[in-house]
Scaffold this active site. Structure first.
Site, mmCIF file in Angstrom:
data_model
loop_
_atom_site.group_PDB
_atom_site.id
_atom_site.type_symbol
_atom_site.label_atom_id
_atom_site.label_comp_id
_atom_site.label_asym_id
_atom_site.label_seq_id
_atom_site.Cartn_x
_atom_site.Cartn_y
_atom_site.Cartn_z
ATOM 1 N N CYS A 314 5.039 2.657 1.250
ATOM 2 C CA CYS A 314 6.250 3.422 0.918
ATOM 3 C C CYS A 314 5.846 4.566 0.002
ATOM 4 O O CYS A 314 4.946 4.415 -0.828
ATOM 5 C CB CYS A 314 7.238 2.493 0.214
ATOM 6 S SG CYS A 314 8.849 3.217 -0.006
ATOM 7 N N ILE A 315 6.495 5.718 0.168
ATOM 8 C CA ILE A 315 6.159 6.878 -0.661
ATOM 9 C C ILE A 315 7.443 7.611 -1.029
ATOM 10 O O ILE A 315 8.355 7.735 -0.212
ATOM 11 C CB ILE A 315 5.175 7.817 0.073
ATOM 12 C CG1 ILE A 315 4.796 9.006 -0.817
ATOM 13 C CG2 ILE A 315 5.747 8.294 1.404
ATOM 14 C CD1 ILE A 315 3.652 9.850 -0.251
ATOM 15 N N GLU A 348 2.204 2.978 6.770
ATOM 16 C CA GLU A 348 3.029 1.996 7.471
ATOM 17 C C GLU A 348 4.185 2.698 8.170
ATOM 18 O O GLU A 348 4.753 3.647 7.647
ATOM 19 C CB GLU A 348 3.569 0.979 6.457
ATOM 20 C CG GLU A 348 4.335 -0.183 7.068
ATOM 21 C CD GLU A 348 4.765 -1.194 6.016
ATOM 22 O OE1 GLU A 348 5.928 -1.630 6.065
ATOM 23 O OE2 GLU A 348 3.939 -1.526 5.150
#
Length: 448
Positions: A314-315, A348
């Site tokens: 996640c970013i 991801e």
């Protein structure tokens, strides 16, 4: 999100009428002109018509969920919206409601509550059964158009089937928190986040910018800040260059911080699945540092053990710090960690819309810089070894740039210097550079 009120048009009880065209015109009993001229409009006629219009508009209220109408947005222009939800105003009459609307031209992050005066009731469309509407629309679309619509509809939710997608959209359709306070910023939120039930009636939530504990009231935050000892995220500082620092936080060792970071991130990420079990993740929090402490700019997370070679789960770059190169920095940092681990990596899936744009830009710049400098032939495997970018990501990036040709049974990279320069210019600036010499880090598997 505040609504924009503009002065309403005054409604006068009387109307100034133009003089009759022909003073000698006479009318028969059916109000038809005997001399071919139109009947003179009377003040009474206008009042009757005004009452009819008023009654018709009143009969529409309150607007049903699903109604499509034009709404005045913050640019003071009218845009098409769909009513997602409605709620009765505490002080008001029978039809005094606020409406939660989705601007059909824009991303869900701009959904908001609006007042009735922002809606153009003359543009109201009849509520149609959406299943029937979708069926009729699909019959009119070509196969290519339908595929394009489907791809857009599930943007960021490619892993969900139709039923799960509907459930997700129903559960998250209304933002529960309108704004947050984090450090010196008050930030408008973009999406729903499943805060604990006691926060259901809170429009604003106050975060401690260091430990990420959150509270309902400003006074609670002020009391907390007097007692909070932290001046930076918990965990180990693994990078410092100038005023930028990166901290690695182990979700198992700092469970509450990890969970609070997920609550915060979900307010700005539509696709994010909220993990309450953060033990399996490492969080990398980027900060700007000054004499008051280290202030969170953004973060990315990654699994401690990923069988799919994911180097990023996640970013997020927080809205006040966007468009400053921090997102590109976080992506580059995740690949530097992969190089240290001796692995290739990939983010991801699914990626958010902004995430996909950032990654495409990063892959383009890194790969084309190498192709521009490199003399002689180079394979995708060699590019992957040099950059830690997964071979599939390299292939799809070069294909999207039309730099791959299929010759004699194999893929060949065609790197014309002028074409490379054009693509590099389109990809934009590379953002902040990661100074690898300032990275002091041991991969998780080697930490004992």
């Amino acid at each position: 999100m505040g609504s924009i009120d503009t002065p309403k048009n005054p409604e006068n009880g009387s109307t100034t009428l133009p003089p009759a065209t022909d003073a000698s015109a006479t009318y028969d009993g059916d109000q038809n002109p005997t001399n071919g001229m139109p009947p003179r409009v009377t003040e009474m006629t206008l009042l009757v018509e005004s009452e009819v219009v008023k009654k018709r508009k009143t009969s529409m209220l309150p607007l049903e969920v699903g109604t499509r109408v034009m709404c005045r947005w913050r640019d003071c222009k009218y845009h098409p919206v769909k009513v997602i939800e409605r709620r009765k105003m505490q002080s008001g009459g029978t039809n005094d409601y606020e409406y939660y609307v989705h601007y059909t031209e824009f991303n869900r992050r701009l959904d908001e509550w609006v007042k009735l005066e922002q809606l153009d009731l003359d543009s109201v469309e009849t509520v149609v059964d959406e299943k029937v509407e979708d069926k009729v629309t699909s019959l009119k679309m070509t196969r290519h158009q339908k595929r394009k619509i489907d791809e857009t509809h599930v943007e960021g939710h490619e892993e969900l089937d139709a039923a799960s997608l509907r459930e997700h959209e129903e559960f998250t359709k209304v933002k529960n928190i309108a704004t947050i306070e984090l450090g010196r910023y008050e930030i408008e939120t973009w999406y729903f986040s499943p805060f604990p039930p006691e926060y259901n009636d809170c429009l604003q939530v106050y975060f401690c910018e260091f430990c990420l504990n959150f509270m309902k009231r400003k006074e609670q935050l002020q009391r907390h800040m007097k007692k909070c000892d932290l001046k930076h995220p918990p965990g180990d500082e693994i990078y410092r260059s100038g005023t930028l620092s990166m901290f690695e936080i182990d979700g198992k060792k700092n469970k509450v911080y990890g969970q609070n970071l997920c609550y915060l991130a979900k307010l700005f990420l539509d696709h994010k699945t909220l993990y309450y079990d953060v033990d399996l993740f490492l969080f990398y929090v980027l900060c700007e540092c000054d004499d008051r402490g280290c202030h969170m700019v953004g973060y990315f997370s990654k699994e401690k053990h990923s069988e799919e070679s994911y180097n990023l789960a996640c970013i997020l770059t927080l809205p006040p710090y966007q468009r400053k190169g921090y997102g590109k920095f976080l992506i580059a940092f995740s690949y530097e960690l992969s190089k240290k681990e001796g692995k290739v990596g990939t983010p991801e899936r699914p990626l958010s819309d902004l995430g996909l744009l950032s990654y495409r830009g990063y892959w383009t710049r890194v790969l084309l810089d190498i192709l521009k400098r490199h003399k002689g032939n180079i394979s995708i495997k060699e590019l992957s070894d040099m950059t830690a970018i997964k071979a599939e990501d390299i292939l799809t990036t070069l294909q999207s740039l039309e730099l791959i040709q299929y010759r004699k049974g194999q893929h060949v990279i065609c790197a014309d210097p002028k074409v490379l320069d054009r693509h590099l210019k389109a990809a934009g600036r590379g953002g902040l550079e990661v100074d690898v010499s300032k990275l002091i880090w041991t991969p998780y598997k080697e930490q004992g």
